[in-house]
Design a protein around this motif. Structure first.
Motif, PDB file in Angstrom:
ATOM      1  N   VAL A 170       0.851  -1.191   0.000  1.00 31.46           N
ATOM      2  CA  VAL A 170       0.000   0.000   0.000  1.00 31.46           C
ATOM      3  C   VAL A 170       0.886   1.240   0.000  1.00 31.46           C
ATOM      4  N   GLY A 171       0.638   2.129  -0.950  1.00 32.04           N
ATOM      5  CA  GLY A 171       1.319   3.411  -0.985  1.00 32.04           C
ATOM      6  C   GLY A 171       0.326   4.526  -0.746  1.00 32.04           C
ATOM      7  N   GLN A 172       0.752   5.753  -0.963  1.00 29.72           N
ATOM      8  CA  GLN A 172      -0.153   6.871  -0.744  1.00 29.72           C
ATOM      9  C   GLN A 172      -1.338   6.823  -1.686  1.00 29.72           C
ATOM     10  N   ARG A 173      -1.125   6.319  -2.925  1.00 33.64           N
ATOM     11  CA  ARG A 173      -2.222   6.288  -3.894  1.00 33.64           C
ATOM     12  C   ARG A 173      -2.414   4.934  -4.565  1.00 33.64           C
ATOM     13  N   LYS A 174      -1.462   4.023  -4.419  1.00 32.69           N
ATOM     14  CA  LYS A 174      -1.564   2.745  -5.117  1.00 32.69           C
ATOM     15  C   LYS A 174      -1.574   1.577  -4.147  1.00 32.69           C
ATOM     16  N   MET A 175      -2.420   0.589  -4.454  1.00 30.39           N
ATOM     17  CA  MET A 175      -2.486  -0.643  -3.684  1.00 30.39           C
ATOM     18  C   MET A 175      -2.322  -1.827  -4.622  1.00 30.39           C
ATOM     19  N   VAL A 176      -1.413  -2.729  -4.296  1.00 29.68           N
ATOM     20  CA  VAL A 176      -1.206  -3.953  -5.064  1.00 29.68           C
ATOM     21  C   VAL A 176      -1.744  -5.125  -4.255  1.00 29.68           C
ATOM     22  N   SER A 177      -2.511  -5.985  -4.910  1.00 33.86           N
ATOM     23  CA  SER A 177      -3.109  -7.120  -4.208  1.00 33.86           C
ATOM     24  C   SER A 177      -3.218  -8.313  -5.144  1.00 33.86           C
ATOM     25  N   SER A 178      -3.476  -9.476  -4.556  1.00 30.69           N
ATOM     26  CA  SER A 178      -3.692 -10.701  -5.324  1.00 30.69           C
ATOM     27  C   SER A 178      -4.981 -11.350  -4.859  1.00 30.69           C
ATOM     28  N   ALA A 179      -5.646 -12.041  -5.777  1.00 24.82           N
ATOM     29  CA  ALA A 179      -6.938 -12.669  -5.475  1.00 24.82           C
ATOM     30  C   ALA A 179      -6.888 -14.149  -5.835  1.00 24.82           C
ATOM     31  N   THR A 180      -7.454 -14.957  -4.954  1.00 20.59           N
ATOM     32  CA  THR A 180      -7.613 -16.383  -5.204  1.00 20.59           C
ATOM     33  C   THR A 180      -9.104 -16.676  -5.302  1.00 20.59           C
ATOM     34  N   ILE A 181      -9.514 -17.319  -6.376  1.00 20.16           N
ATOM     35  CA  ILE A 181     -10.929 -17.570  -6.644  1.00 20.16           C
ATOM     36  C   ILE A 181     -11.181 -19.071  -6.587  1.00 20.16           C
ATOM     37  N   TRP A 182     -12.299 -19.441  -5.983  1.00 22.39           N
ATOM     38  CA  TRP A 182     -12.675 -20.850  -5.933  1.00 22.39           C
ATOM     39  C   TRP A 182     -14.184 -20.991  -5.919  1.00 22.39           C
ATOM     40  N   VAL A 183     -14.647 -22.213  -6.195  1.00 21.84           N
ATOM     41  CA  VAL A 183     -16.069 -22.529  -6.189  1.00 21.84           C
ATOM     42  C   VAL A 183     -16.474 -22.940  -4.783  1.00 21.84           C
ATOM     43  N   ASP A 184     -17.667 -22.580  -4.380  1.00 24.11           N
ATOM     44  CA  ASP A 184     -18.190 -22.924  -3.066  1.00 24.11           C
ATOM     45  C   ASP A 184     -17.967 -24.402  -2.758  1.00 24.11           C
ATOM     46  N   ALA A 185     -17.382 -24.680  -1.583  1.00 25.27           N
ATOM     47  CA  ALA A 185     -17.133 -26.040  -1.085  1.00 25.27           C
ATOM     48  C   ALA A 185     -15.999 -26.756  -1.806  1.00 25.27           C
ATOM     49  N   ALA A 186     -15.313 -26.103  -2.729  1.00 26.38           N
ATOM     50  CA  ALA A 186     -14.171 -26.727  -3.401  1.00 26.38           C
ATOM     51  C   ALA A 186     -12.889 -26.422  -2.634  1.00 26.38           C
ATOM     52  N   ASP A 187     -11.893 -27.293  -2.767  1.00 25.50           N
ATOM     53  CA  ASP A 187     -10.644 -27.128  -2.048  1.00 25.50           C
ATOM     54  C   ASP A 187      -9.507 -26.645  -2.932  1.00 25.50           C
ATOM     55  N   ARG A 188      -9.767 -26.413  -4.216  1.00 24.78           N
ATOM     56  CA  ARG A 188      -8.704 -25.984  -5.117  1.00 24.78           C
ATOM     57  C   ARG A 188      -9.130 -24.708  -5.833  1.00 24.78           C
ATOM     58  N   PRO A 189      -8.207 -23.763  -5.995  1.00 23.13           N
ATOM     59  CA  PRO A 189      -8.565 -22.508  -6.670  1.00 23.13           C
ATOM     60  C   PRO A 189      -8.805 -22.730  -8.157  1.00 23.13           C
ATOM     61  N   THR A 190      -9.674 -21.903  -8.714  1.00 23.59           N
ATOM     62  CA  THR A 190      -9.950 -21.959 -10.154  1.00 23.59           C
ATOM     63  C   THR A 190      -9.216 -20.863 -10.912  1.00 23.59           C
ATOM     64  N   ALA A 191      -8.847 -19.799 -10.220  1.00 24.95           N
ATOM     65  CA  ALA A 191      -8.134 -18.695 -10.881  1.00 24.95           C
ATOM     66  C   ALA A 191      -7.330 -17.914  -9.855  1.00 24.95           C
ATOM     67  N   ILE A 192      -6.230 -17.311 -10.320  1.00 20.62           N
ATOM     68  CA  ILE A 192      -5.379 -16.457  -9.502  1.00 20.62           C
ATOM     69  C   ILE A 192      -5.221 -15.124 -10.235  1.00 20.62           C
TER      70      ILE A 192
END
Length: 201
Positions: A170-192
């Motif tokens: 996090v900077g004064q104006r910029k934020m870098v983040s990552s997202a992990t996506i998965w299906v409800d009740a699944a144990d493996r991510p579908t997208a990063i």
């Protein structure tokens, strides 16, 4: 045993302040999922009662889908906030979910890529609120990329997709983040996904 990327708790240490608000905040009020969902609902109500825009489909906000609480939605609506619900928010992460519409599901129950991309984008928008400790509607996507690692298949119309966003910097104006996506009740991510959000001056 549940995957570690689903169970990570918000970090209490690191380069982020532990005070009630960040040094970039204009308000000391703590954010909660209820505050963010109420913000979305009020925007949806304001737009629902405003004159129809001539051409701005991406400007509409939709309310979170909660059983018995939300107005009926047009199932053909493809706005990225349609049905998004914030479940957790902190200065280090956000957890959101969204229920796919029939228009988002391909034959065989496969959820389309744009749906997952939009979910990651909205999750990062919410994480931006938490990182700067204020709701900023004009926080904008500066860069966003996504990698689909396996098909997202929903067995029925009640199955949601989830996204956990972790703030990397996090900077004064910029934020870098990552997202992990998965299906409800699944144990493996579908997208990063990984992206950068920019706060207005």
């Amino acid at each position: 045993m549940r995957a570690a990327w689903r169970m990570r708790a918000p970090l209490a240490t690191g380069p982020f302040p532990r005070a009630n608000h960040s040094p970039f905040s204009t308000t000391a009020s703590p954010l909660t999922p209820q505050v963010i969902n109420t913000f979305l609902s009020r925007h949806w109500e304001a737009i629902a009662h405003s004159p129809e825009p001539t051409h701005s489909p991406a400007s509409s906000f939709s309310p979170p889908l909660e059983r018995g609480g939300a107005p009926p939605l047009n199932r053909g609506d493809t706005h990225s906030l349609n049905g998004c619900v914030c479940h957790e928010i902190s200065r280090r992460h956000a957890l959101v979910s969204r229920l796919p519409t029939p228009a988002d599901i391909r034959p065989g129950g496969y959820v389309c890529g744009p749906f997952q991309f939009a979910l990651a984008d909205v999750g990062m928008w919410f994480a931006c609120f938490g990182a700067y400790d204020r709701i900023e509607p004009m926080a904008l996507t500066s860069e966003l990329s996504i990698r689909f690692v396996r098909p997202a298949v929903v067995p029925d119309e009640r199955t949601k997709l989830w996204a956990r966003v972790d703030v990397q910097s996090v900077g004064q104006r910029k934020m870098v983040s990552s997202a992990t996506i998965w299906v409800d009740a699944a144990d493996r991510p579908t997208a990063i996904a990984q992206g950068t959000y920019v706060m207005p001056q």
